[in-house]
Design an enzyme around this catalytic site. Structure first.
Site, mmCIF file in Angstrom:
data_model
loop_
_atom_site.group_PDB
_atom_site.id
_atom_site.type_symbol
_atom_site.label_atom_id
_atom_site.label_comp_id
_atom_site.label_asym_id
_atom_site.label_seq_id
_atom_site.Cartn_x
_atom_site.Cartn_y
_atom_site.Cartn_z
ATOM 1 N N GLU B 208 -36.736 -44.348 3.613
ATOM 2 C CA GLU B 208 -36.833 -43.567 2.378
ATOM 3 C C GLU B 208 -37.732 -42.348 2.583
ATOM 4 O O GLU B 208 -37.441 -41.258 2.085
ATOM 5 C CB GLU B 208 -37.356 -44.444 1.228
ATOM 6 N N ASN B 212 -36.607 -38.442 2.286
ATOM 7 C CA ASN B 212 -37.291 -37.476 1.424
ATOM 8 C C ASN B 212 -37.592 -36.194 2.190
ATOM 9 O O ASN B 212 -37.434 -35.091 1.654
ATOM 10 C CB ASN B 212 -38.593 -38.075 0.872
ATOM 11 N N ARG B 262 -26.186 -35.797 -4.279
ATOM 12 C CA ARG B 262 -25.917 -37.030 -5.029
ATOM 13 C C ARG B 262 -24.516 -37.560 -4.764
ATOM 14 O O ARG B 262 -24.289 -38.752 -4.761
ATOM 15 C CB ARG B 262 -26.079 -36.774 -6.530
#
Lengths: 114, 307
Positions: B208, B212, B262
């Site tokens: 993660e 980022n 997304r």
């Protein structure tokens, strides 16, 4: 049930890592958001998703998933295929929708993670 | 049973060319059955491929010889007694195919040809078993060495405090290599002997944090994993732009990711939450417009780590 048997019963097309279908599937998880998969999917799970880009392989490999079922006729590209072969992650594809695949898996006794 | 699973994998991974016998005794179609008898006896073999001008044209076995002997035809050439167009295997085919062929035809051997159809070797069931055993032994040995070396590293180094720090550069917007740092951290931690649960938590946090940096920074950054005898510390540092509102960023589902990201399934707004769930300690600093520094600590042993 082993991934190989699931693959046969759902008539999935094995795109990568044909040698790794002997894994015992511990359960299933379905989502298209990678962080949700990171949070919930357990080792040995089969992951049902629409996504087919290379990062799917990274996620599956990090979580030691049994394999990935890519739905709705999406085909993984060459980079994804190479990566999956390298990491030994089976990618199986189908024309069926995620909903149907999950339903069939459930009927075959593959439990959810809840 | 893991050994059996690995063996099954090997049957798919290993190529016939890797396990076949390369030195093949061949005969010509003109060779007489009497000569064949001598050749088989000298080499202690029970059959041979028949080759003419470098091309495989047939196969002859000891059974053909016995028949010829019974019929008093030891003077006739092999070419008349051989099986023509024998079933062959190819060097680049997986061993599993050979296993299936042996089961289907019940032959004792198959000639193996290369991609141009030239004879490259011969394969018996014994070759397959030997090849598999050899490969298993080598792999077992290699992994043992890796594991042994890695898991004893802290014992071999004498110091007041020892830690290993692994550094990984993360390139902004490089989605093709996304997750590689986390994969490498995962592999290293396993070799160092960390338990699967610890490895999983550290790997999720590293993944993660890596994502980022890839998705949200201007110029990338660095992920590091410091392994100490009692804890693992994952650090992610980048040079901006920083997180405007850390509290907001921590809220599950809050995302600043653009639509195209997304659509790929990233930017779910779950990253920092996932990291927090995996961490025994988590520190996040992000002066806006400057940089972000994330530190995640995973205790190898909860009690020891708290000391």
């Amino acid at each position: 049930m082993r991934l190989e048997e699931l693959s046969r019963k759902l008539s999935l097309e094995v795109r990568t890592a044909a040698g790794k279908l002997g894994t015992e599937v511990t359960g299933g998880y379905a989502a298209d958001l990678l962080s949700c998969v990171m949070a919930k999917a357990q080792a040995g799970n089969v992951w049902v998703t629409l996504q087919s880009h290379p990062n799917v392989v990274a996620v599956a490999s990090l979580l030691n998933l049994a394999g990935v079922i890519v739905t709705e006729g999406m085909i993984p590209d060459a980079t994804t295929v190479d990566k999956a072969e390298e990491e030994g992650i089976p990618i199986l594809t189908t024309e069926l929708t995620t909903f149907t695949v999950v339903g069939r898996l459930f009927e075959l006794g593959v439990p959810g993670v809840d | 049973m893991p050994e059996i699973t690995r063996l099954q994998e090997l049957v798919y991974e290993l190529k016939i060319g890797e396990v076949m016998t390369r030195k093949v005794v061949t005969v010509a179609p003109q060779t007489s059955m009497a000569e064949l008898r001598k050749i088989l006896r000298e080499h202690r073999i029970s059959g041979a491929p028949v080759v003419e001008n470098g091309e495989l044209v047939g196969i002859i076995s000891i059974e053909d010889l016995i028949k010829a002997l019974a019929e008093g035809e030891m003077g006739v050439p092999v070419g008349e007694k051989m099986t023509r167009d024998p079933v062959t295997l190819r060097t680049d085919e997986p061993v599993v195919l050979a296993v299936n062929r042996f089961a289907r035809y019940g032959f004792g051997r198959f000639p193996v040809v290369d991609e141009k159809g030239r004879l490259a070797g011969i394969l018996t069931r014994g070759d397959i078993i030997q090849g598999l055993l050899r490969k298993l032994e080598v792999e077992y040995h290699e992994e043992e060495i890796h594991r042994y070396r890695a898991s004893h590293i802290f014992e071999d180094i004498v110091s007041d405090r020892t830690s290993i720090v692994l550094h990984y550069d993360v390139v902004a917007r490089d989605l093709d290599h996304a997750g590689e740092a986390a994969s490498k951290i995962k592999r290293t931690l396993s070799r160092l002997g960390a338990s699967p649960q610890i490895v999983r938590r550290a790997a999720i946090a590293a993944y993660e944090a890596e994502m980022n940096i890839i998705l949200h920074t201007d110029e990338g950054g660095e992920i590091s994993a410091e392994v100490r005898p009692e804890q693992i510390i994952i650090r992610a540092v980048d040079t901006g732009p920083g997180i405007p509102d850390v509290e907001q960023a921590m809220r599950p589902g809050f995302s600043t990711a653009p639509e195209w990201i997304r659509e790929l399934g990233f930017g779910a707004g779950m990253g920092l939450n996932n990291i927090q769930r995996c961490a025994d300690e988590m520190r996040l600093e992000s002066p806006q417009g400057k940089w972000t520094s994330l530190e995640v600590v995973v205790y190898l042993d909860r009690k020891k780590g708290e000391k």
